[in-house]
Design a protein around this motif. Structure first.
Motif, PDB file in Angstrom:
ATOM      1  N   THR A 334       0.656  -1.298  -0.154  1.00  0.00           N
ATOM      2  CA  THR A 334       0.204   0.251  -0.230  1.00  0.00           C
ATOM      3  C   THR A 334       0.900   1.327  -0.183  1.00  0.00           C
ATOM      4  O   THR A 334       0.730   1.958  -0.368  1.00  0.00           O
ATOM      5  N   THR A 336       4.142   1.226  -1.454  1.00  0.00           N
ATOM      6  CA  THR A 336       4.741   1.550  -2.103  1.00  0.00           C
ATOM      7  C   THR A 336       3.469   1.430  -3.640  1.00  0.00           C
ATOM      8  O   THR A 336       3.988   2.586  -4.459  1.00  0.00           O
ATOM      9  N   PHE A 337       2.198   1.391  -3.338  1.00  0.00           N
ATOM     10  CA  PHE A 337       1.547   1.979  -4.465  1.00  0.00           C
ATOM     11  C   PHE A 337       0.970   3.614  -4.622  1.00  0.00           C
ATOM     12  O   PHE A 337       1.510   3.724  -5.860  1.00  0.00           O
ATOM     13  N   TYR A 338       1.170   3.813  -3.073  1.00  0.00           N
ATOM     14  CA  TYR A 338       0.603   5.332  -3.341  1.00  0.00           C
ATOM     15  C   TYR A 338       2.068   5.789  -3.063  1.00  0.00           C
ATOM     16  O   TYR A 338       1.644   7.651  -2.968  1.00  0.00           O
ATOM     17  N   ARG A 339       3.180   6.011  -3.136  1.00  0.00           N
ATOM     18  CA  ARG A 339       4.222   5.891  -2.672  1.00  0.00           C
ATOM     19  C   ARG A 339       3.924   7.309  -1.085  1.00  0.00           C
ATOM     20  O   ARG A 339       4.714   7.899  -1.265  1.00  0.00           O
ATOM     21  N   LEU A 368       1.117  -3.888  -8.289  1.00  0.00           N
ATOM     22  CA  LEU A 368       1.953  -2.707  -8.354  1.00  0.00           C
ATOM     23  C   LEU A 368       1.934  -2.365  -9.341  1.00  0.00           C
ATOM     24  O   LEU A 368       2.277  -1.203  -9.849  1.00  0.00           O
ATOM     25  N   ARG A 370      -0.435  -1.240 -11.747  1.00  0.00           N
ATOM     26  CA  ARG A 370      -1.561  -0.835 -11.321  1.00  0.00           C
ATOM     27  C   ARG A 370      -1.121   0.346 -10.586  1.00  0.00           C
ATOM     28  O   ARG A 370      -2.373   1.502 -10.175  1.00  0.00           O
ATOM     29  N   SER A 371      -0.081   0.927 -10.224  1.00  0.00           N
ATOM     30  CA  SER A 371       0.035   1.943  -9.069  1.00  0.00           C
ATOM     31  C   SER A 371       0.132   3.380  -9.507  1.00  0.00           C
ATOM     32  O   SER A 371       0.413   3.582 -11.136  1.00  0.00           O
ATOM     33  N   HIS A 373       1.365   5.592  -9.623  1.00  0.00           N
ATOM     34  CA  HIS A 373       3.217   6.463 -10.109  1.00  0.00           C
ATOM     35  C   HIS A 373       3.575   5.678 -11.295  1.00  0.00           C
ATOM     36  O   HIS A 373       5.064   5.897 -10.952  1.00  0.00           O
ATOM     37  N   ASP A 375       4.725   1.301 -13.278  1.00  0.00           N
ATOM     38  CA  ASP A 375       4.463  -0.590 -13.420  1.00  0.00           C
ATOM     39  C   ASP A 375       5.498  -0.227 -11.922  1.00  0.00           C
ATOM     40  O   ASP A 375       6.221   0.351 -12.169  1.00  0.00           O
ATOM     41  N   GLN A 376       4.888  -0.527 -10.718  1.00  0.00           N
ATOM     42  CA  GLN A 376       5.647  -0.350  -9.785  1.00  0.00           C
ATOM     43  C   GLN A 376       6.476  -2.530  -9.585  1.00  0.00           C
ATOM     44  O   GLN A 376       7.178  -3.051  -8.814  1.00  0.00           O
ATOM     45  N   SER A 377       5.409  -3.177  -9.922  1.00  0.00           N
ATOM     46  CA  SER A 377       5.802  -4.830 -10.830  1.00  0.00           C
ATOM     47  C   SER A 377       7.380  -4.956 -10.694  1.00  0.00           C
ATOM     48  O   SER A 377       7.800  -6.363  -9.419  1.00  0.00           O
TER      49      SER A 377
END
Length: 395
Positions: A334, A336-339, A368, A370-371, A373, A375-377
């Protein structure tokens, strides 16, 4: 038990990380020479011992938090002259406003005389349970929150001191099963990885419990010793593998510390040897992790959980674990998703066989990707290799 905890309550060591807070008698004396404490905050000092003469000292807007004053008359005089008082709760077994983080010596105080049941850590836990556990009465709740506010404040000062000395390279969180036995493959892998990370100037952050968390702080404790010595220490610990065997488990840890003592280090550098642990008395039935350099023990599990993940921006290692570890995965996701706390380091899952049994990685990857910010995957790494984990965490 005030004497074993005197450093936590504000001991003799100077600690000047903050200009407006006084945490030791030596630091207090430097201000008394100037005859003024105006606007300062005095934390947790035993001013009933060798009491200073404050009669002519400027105390306008001075805040005394958790300090023990020599007499009610002195306390009244200070208030009349403009000071503010948040007095300690004198019937409690813990300080209502610790000035500094705990050390392993603080938490294990009393073990030599009374075993696990006589330790400061256990005495506080038994008090916590007797006063309602997670649902205390109002008086106890206020005291616990004062204590945890003190730990928050002390944690900030410790991390500031670390950053001043070692720079701002990201801290690495280590999560994993609390029931992992000492000597297991997962235990050894976690300890070996964190030894290498700590040797590379990374701050190791754990939840301060047994299992993988103990292994992680142990590895950081041995950062400046050889891998052979670390292996020997794990063999010593493995003689008492399970944390529910409280007395032999704790005795084995203390034996390792005695066999491999730390060099003399000042207060600001304790985190270098063992890293940081943030445990909670909510899980006080688990023996204290005695290898962290400094320990921020909380009553509030929620505050403690958030603090671990907030600090671990240099990456997080998830060693094999179940419900608690999976919960931490998605708490971290969470952020990381929203930074929420800025950019995130890698999510390293150690033990591919274990993580193949849980659909965690697939779900995390989809989330991740769909962040808002971007793609964090790509932060996700599943591996059985310490070298690969090191590359991901030090890239």
């Amino acid at each position: 038990m005030p004497d074993p905890l005197q450093p936590v309550l504000g001991g003799d060591l100077p600690f000047d990380a903050t200009a407006f807070e006084i945490e030791s008698r030596e630091e207090l004396d430097t201000h008394l020479v100037k005859n003024s404490l105006a606007g300062l905050i005095v934390l947790g000092l035993r001013l009933d011992r060798n009491p200073p003469d404050l009669t002519s000292v400027d105390v306008r807007d001075t805040l005394f938090v958790g300090c023990r004053i020599v007499s009610p008359e002195v306390e009244i005089d200070l208030i009349r002259r403009g000071a503010h008082m948040v007095p300690p709760f004198r019937t409690l077994p813990y300080p209502t406003h610790p000035a500094l983080l705990y050390t392993p010596e603080d938490l294990s105080a009393g073990f030599a005389e009374g075993g696990f049941a006589g330790m400061y850590d256990t005495v506080v836990y038994q008090h916590f349970v007797a006063r309602g556990g997670a649902v205390p009465d109002v008086r106890e709740a206020i005291a616990q929150r004062l204590h945890d506010a003190g730990i928050d404040n002390a944690l900030g000062k410790a991390l500031s001191a670390w950053a001043t000395t070692h720079g701002t390279a990201g801290a690495v969180g280590i999560m994993g099963g609390h029931a992992e036995p000492r000597g297991s493959e997962a235990f050894r892998m976690a300890a070996t990885l964190t030894r290498r990370l700590a040797k590379g100037n990374r701050l190791i952050v754990t939840g301060g419990g047994p299992g993988v968390m103990e292994a992680a702080n142990l590895g950081a404790y041995f950062a400046f010793r050889s891998e052979r010595e670390l292996d020997a220490a794990i063999d010593m610990l493995a003689a008492a593998p399970h944390f529910l065997d409280h007395d032999p488990y704790t005795a084995a840890a203390l034996n390792v510390r005695a066999t491999y003592p730390l060099p003399a280090v000042d207060l600001a550098d304790r985190l270098r040897y063992g890293g940081l642990a943030l445990p909670t008395w909510l899980y006080g039935h688990e023996p204290a992790n005695l290898f962290a350099g400094q320990i921020g023990k909380y009553f509030s599990n929620a505050v403690r959980e958030d603090s671990i993940l907030r600090l671990s921006r240099g990456g997080i290692v998830f060693a094999p674990g179940w419900a608690g570890t999976v919960q931490e995965v998605f708490q971290a996701a969470t952020k990381t998703f929203y930074r929420t706390d800025g950019p995130s380091g890698a999510f390293v899952f150690l033990g591919s066989d274990h993580w193949a049994k849980l659909p965690v990685v697939d779900l995390l990857s989809t989330l991740l990707a769909r962040s808002p910010h971007g793609d964090q995957s790509g932060l996700i790494v599943v591996t059985d290799s310490i070298d690969e984990a090191m590359r991901a965490l030090t890239a």
